[in-house]
Design a protein around this motif. Structure first.
Motif, PDB file in Angstrom:
ATOM      1  N   VAL A   1       0.859  -1.183   0.000  1.00 37.31           N
ATOM      2  CA  VAL A   1       0.000   0.000   0.000  1.00 37.31           C
ATOM      3  C   VAL A   1       0.896   1.233   0.000  1.00 37.31           C
ATOM      4  N   LEU A   2       0.847   2.014  -1.087  1.00 35.01           N
ATOM      5  CA  LEU A   2       1.647   3.227  -1.227  1.00 35.01           C
ATOM      6  C   LEU A   2       0.741   4.453  -1.180  1.00 35.01           C
ATOM      7  N   ALA A   3       1.229   5.510  -0.574  1.00 34.14           N
ATOM      8  CA  ALA A   3       0.443   6.747  -0.498  1.00 34.14           C
ATOM      9  C   ALA A   3       0.264   7.327  -1.890  1.00 34.14           C
ATOM     10  N   SER A   4      -0.990   7.622  -2.260  1.00 38.47           N
ATOM     11  CA  SER A   4      -1.269   8.219  -3.574  1.00 38.47           C
ATOM     12  C   SER A   4      -0.901   9.690  -3.601  1.00 38.47           C
ATOM     13  N   VAL A   5      -1.041  10.358  -2.452  1.00 37.27           N
ATOM     14  CA  VAL A   5      -0.748  11.788  -2.354  1.00 37.27           C
ATOM     15  C   VAL A   5      -0.015  12.069  -1.051  1.00 37.27           C
ATOM     16  N   ALA A   6       0.613  13.232  -1.003  1.00 39.32           N
ATOM     17  CA  ALA A   6       1.315  13.642   0.216  1.00 39.32           C
ATOM     18  C   ALA A   6       0.334  14.288   1.193  1.00 39.32           C
ATOM     19  N   GLY A   7       0.703  14.263   2.480  1.00 35.25           N
ATOM     20  CA  GLY A   7      -0.129  14.894   3.503  1.00 35.25           C
ATOM     21  C   GLY A   7       0.221  14.391   4.890  1.00 35.25           C
ATOM     22  N   LYS A   8      -0.570  14.862   5.881  1.00 38.29           N
ATOM     23  CA  LYS A   8      -0.361  14.445   7.264  1.00 38.29           C
ATOM     24  C   LYS A   8      -1.418  13.417   7.639  1.00 38.29           C
ATOM     25  N   VAL A   9      -0.965  12.289   8.215  1.00 34.92           N
ATOM     26  CA  VAL A   9      -1.882  11.216   8.594  1.00 34.92           C
ATOM     27  C   VAL A   9      -2.741  11.684   9.768  1.00 34.92           C
ATOM     28  N   LYS A  10      -4.057  11.740   9.539  1.00 35.50           N
ATOM     29  CA  LYS A  10      -4.980  12.170  10.585  1.00 35.50           C
ATOM     30  C   LYS A  10      -5.507  10.989  11.385  1.00 35.50           C
TER      31      LYS A  10
ATOM     32  N   GLN B   1       4.025   1.138   8.437  1.00 32.61           N
ATOM     33  CA  GLN B   1       5.210   1.986   8.494  1.00 32.61           C
ATOM     34  C   GLN B   1       4.900   3.463   8.713  1.00 32.61           C
ATOM     35  N   VAL B   2       3.651   3.802   9.085  1.00 30.64           N
ATOM     36  CA  VAL B   2       3.298   5.197   9.370  1.00 30.64           C
ATOM     37  C   VAL B   2       2.548   5.269  10.682  1.00 30.64           C
ATOM     38  N   ASP B   3       2.424   6.486  11.213  1.00 25.02           N
ATOM     39  CA  ASP B   3       1.700   6.686  12.461  1.00 25.02           C
ATOM     40  C   ASP B   3       0.889   7.973  12.358  1.00 25.02           C
ATOM     41  N   VAL B   4      -0.090   8.115  13.221  1.00 28.99           N
ATOM     42  CA  VAL B   4      -0.937   9.305  13.237  1.00 28.99           C
ATOM     43  C   VAL B   4      -0.076  10.549  13.500  1.00 28.99           C
ATOM     44  N   GLY B   5      -0.326  11.618  12.747  1.00 29.01           N
ATOM     45  CA  GLY B   5       0.426  12.860  12.889  1.00 29.01           C
ATOM     46  C   GLY B   5       1.661  12.935  12.026  1.00 29.01           C
ATOM     47  N   GLU B   6       2.009  11.827  11.376  1.00 34.56           N
ATOM     48  CA  GLU B   6       3.214  11.800  10.533  1.00 34.56           C
ATOM     49  C   GLU B   6       2.905  12.379   9.157  1.00 34.56           C
ATOM     50  N   SER B   7       3.805  13.214   8.667  1.00 35.85           N
ATOM     51  CA  SER B   7       3.683  13.726   7.300  1.00 35.85           C
ATOM     52  C   SER B   7       4.329  12.732   6.348  1.00 35.85           C
ATOM     53  N   ILE B   8       3.593  12.365   5.317  1.00 31.67           N
ATOM     54  CA  ILE B   8       4.100  11.373   4.374  1.00 31.67           C
ATOM     55  C   ILE B   8       4.140  11.965   2.975  1.00 31.67           C
ATOM     56  N   ASN B   9       5.042  11.448   2.163  1.00 28.70           N
ATOM     57  CA  ASN B   9       5.173  11.875   0.777  1.00 28.70           C
ATOM     58  C   ASN B   9       4.443  10.908  -0.145  1.00 28.70           C
ATOM     59  N   GLU B  10       4.188  11.352  -1.346  1.00 28.82           N
ATOM     60  CA  GLU B  10       3.600  10.472  -2.353  1.00 28.82           C
ATOM     61  C   GLU B  10       4.506   9.262  -2.561  1.00 28.82           C
ATOM     62  N   ASP B  11       3.896   8.080  -2.716  1.00 31.26           N
ATOM     63  CA  ASP B  11       4.584   6.799  -2.924  1.00 31.26           C
ATOM     64  C   ASP B  11       5.256   6.267  -1.660  1.00 31.26           C
ATOM     65  N   LYS B  12       5.002   6.897  -0.512  1.00 30.21           N
ATOM     66  CA  LYS B  12       5.491   6.353   0.752  1.00 30.21           C
ATOM     67  C   LYS B  12       4.800   5.015   1.029  1.00 30.21           C
ATOM     68  N   LYS B  13       5.570   3.995   1.412  1.00 29.49           N
ATOM     69  CA  LYS B  13       4.986   2.691   1.756  1.00 29.49           C
ATOM     70  C   LYS B  13       4.294   2.792   3.104  1.00 29.49           C
ATOM     71  N   VAL B  14       2.996   2.509   3.112  1.00 30.39           N
ATOM     72  CA  VAL B  14       2.195   2.645   4.329  1.00 30.39           C
ATOM     73  C   VAL B  14       2.109   1.314   5.070  1.00 30.39           C
ATOM     74  N   CYS B  15       1.777   0.250   4.351  1.00 22.47           N
ATOM     75  CA  CYS B  15       1.682  -1.077   4.956  1.00 22.47           C
ATOM     76  C   CYS B  15       1.638  -2.108   3.840  1.00 22.47           C
ATOM     77  N   ILE B  16       1.491  -3.371   4.232  1.00 19.13           N
ATOM     78  CA  ILE B  16       1.350  -4.473   3.275  1.00 19.13           C
ATOM     79  C   ILE B  16       0.071  -5.230   3.612  1.00 19.13           C
ATOM     80  N   ILE B  17      -0.651  -5.654   2.580  1.00 23.83           N
ATOM     81  CA  ILE B  17      -1.804  -6.532   2.765  1.00 23.83           C
ATOM     82  C   ILE B  17      -1.452  -7.885   2.162  1.00 23.83           C
ATOM     83  N   GLU B  18      -1.559  -8.948   2.959  1.00 25.96           N
ATOM     84  CA  GLU B  18      -1.276 -10.300   2.480  1.00 25.96           C
ATOM     85  C   GLU B  18      -2.530 -11.152   2.601  1.00 25.96           C
ATOM     86  N   ASN B  19      -2.852 -11.848   1.524  1.00 27.47           N
ATOM     87  CA  ASN B  19      -3.986 -12.771   1.537  1.00 27.47           C
ATOM     88  C   ASN B  19      -3.449 -14.186   1.692  1.00 27.47           C
TER      89      ASN B  19
END
Length: 329
Positions: free
Chosen positions: A52-61, A205-223
């Motif tokens: 899961v990659l961030a589509s846009v930059a911003g601060k995680v709310k 790999q992110v937490d609330v209040g963290e500013s992230i950039n586009e394409d930042k890896k947020v997490c992985i989903i495994e089936n």
């Protein structure tokens, strides 16, 4: 004397091992009750995996998931702070409207006045020419009005060129602002992220209040509802392996787990992780006993014709028994 004996034993040992060296194909062959089969190492992989990659930059709310949560396709994963984005959109809309107004006024004023000076000079020249024809005006006076008319045309052309540059600059700035507005609207639309597959959340790999950039890896989903058993095999065995072939699989689990399934996929290109070609077998993962990285041995039965060819090509020593190939996985 001792040195000579050691040297002799070393030479003999090397010769013995050199004579016993087997190819990877030979190491993957198994003889049982005079039947020849292929035995190769394998490892388990999730049937589906999404970074899961961030589509846009911003601060995680807000984060809606934690490690190990099960999600379905379409479930929300996290939200970015939208307030600043909304303010930026509002300001950008004002900038666009202002530039559009300036451009429209400029066009209107330009069209109204661009020909006025030429028309006036033309009318005066027409009057003077009529007076000259009647003998009231001399030629040099008429020439003065002709020059005025020519200058009016020249000045209008110069003004048109300058106005064109100004208008072009306005249009460029307006187009840039509109693109910036679309980017902000896209950012707002994708400020909430959603799962694209069913599965379990791992490696956040992110937490609330963290500013992230586009394409930042947020997490992985495994089936892991089903898994892929991927095995590496030596190139020379490719003619003896085919899709739909039945495989017996023994997993290194506790308690031990054995099953049978068909080969789903063959990749005749060397996989860097296995140092060999690979085959895939997809299995249902009952009770999630199989996890990523679980090791296994895959045994493939050969037809009688296949066995004869294998004996001819690879099994020169009739006493060969079971030796598993090392895939380096």
């Amino acid at each position: 004397m001792i040195y000579s004996l050691l040297k002799y034993y070393l030479v003999v040992t090397l010769l013995i091992f050199a004579g016993c060296a087997k190819s990877q194909e030979e190491k993957a062959l198994k003889i049982e009750d005079k039947n020849v089969s292929i035995r190769i190492e394998a490892a388990v992989y999730p049937s589906k995996r999404e970074d899961v990659l961030a589509s846009v930059a911003g601060k995680v709310k807000k984060l809606y998931v934690t490690y190990g949560d099960r999600v379905k396709k379409g479930d929300i994963l996290y939200s970015l702070d939208k307030e600043l984005i909304k303010l930026d959109i509002q300001n950008k809309k004002i900038e666009v409207a202002s530039l559009e107004k300036i451009r429209n006024n400029f066009k209107r004023n330009h069209n109204a006045s661009s020909k006025e000076a030429i028309n006036l000079a033309a009318q005066e020249l027409k009057k003077i020419s009529k007076l000259k024809a009647q003998g009231y005006v001399r030629s040099f006076e008429e020439n003065t009005y002709k020059k005025n008319y020519i200058n009016a045309i020249y000045n209008n052309k110069t003004k048109d060129n300058a106005d064109y540059e100004k208008l072009n600059t306005l249009e460029t700035n307006l187009a840039t602002k509109k693109i910036e507005l679309k980017k902000l609207e896209y950012q707002l639309k994708h400020a909430d992220a959603y799962a694209h597959i069913d599965g379990f959340i791992v490696d956040i790999q992110v937490d609330v209040g963290e500013s992230i950039n586009e394409d930042k890896k947020v997490c992985i989903i495994e089936n892991l509802d089903s898994v892929i058993v991927r095995a590496g095999f030596a190139n020379g065995l490719l003619p003896f392996i085919h899709i739909g072939q039945i495989a017996k699989i023994s997993f290194v689990t506790s308690p031990p787990y054995n099953t049978e399934a068909k080969v789903n996929r063959i990749v005749p290109i060397v996989d860097p992780a296995f140092k060999n070609m690979t085959l895939d077998i997809e299995l249902p993962n009952n009770h999630y006993i199989l996890q990523e990285g679980t090791r296994a041995l895959v045994t493939l039965e050969l037809t009688k014709e296949g066995q004869e060819k294998v004996r001819k090509y690879f099994m020169h020593n009739k006493k060969d028994r079971v030796v598993e190939i090392q895939s380096k996985i």
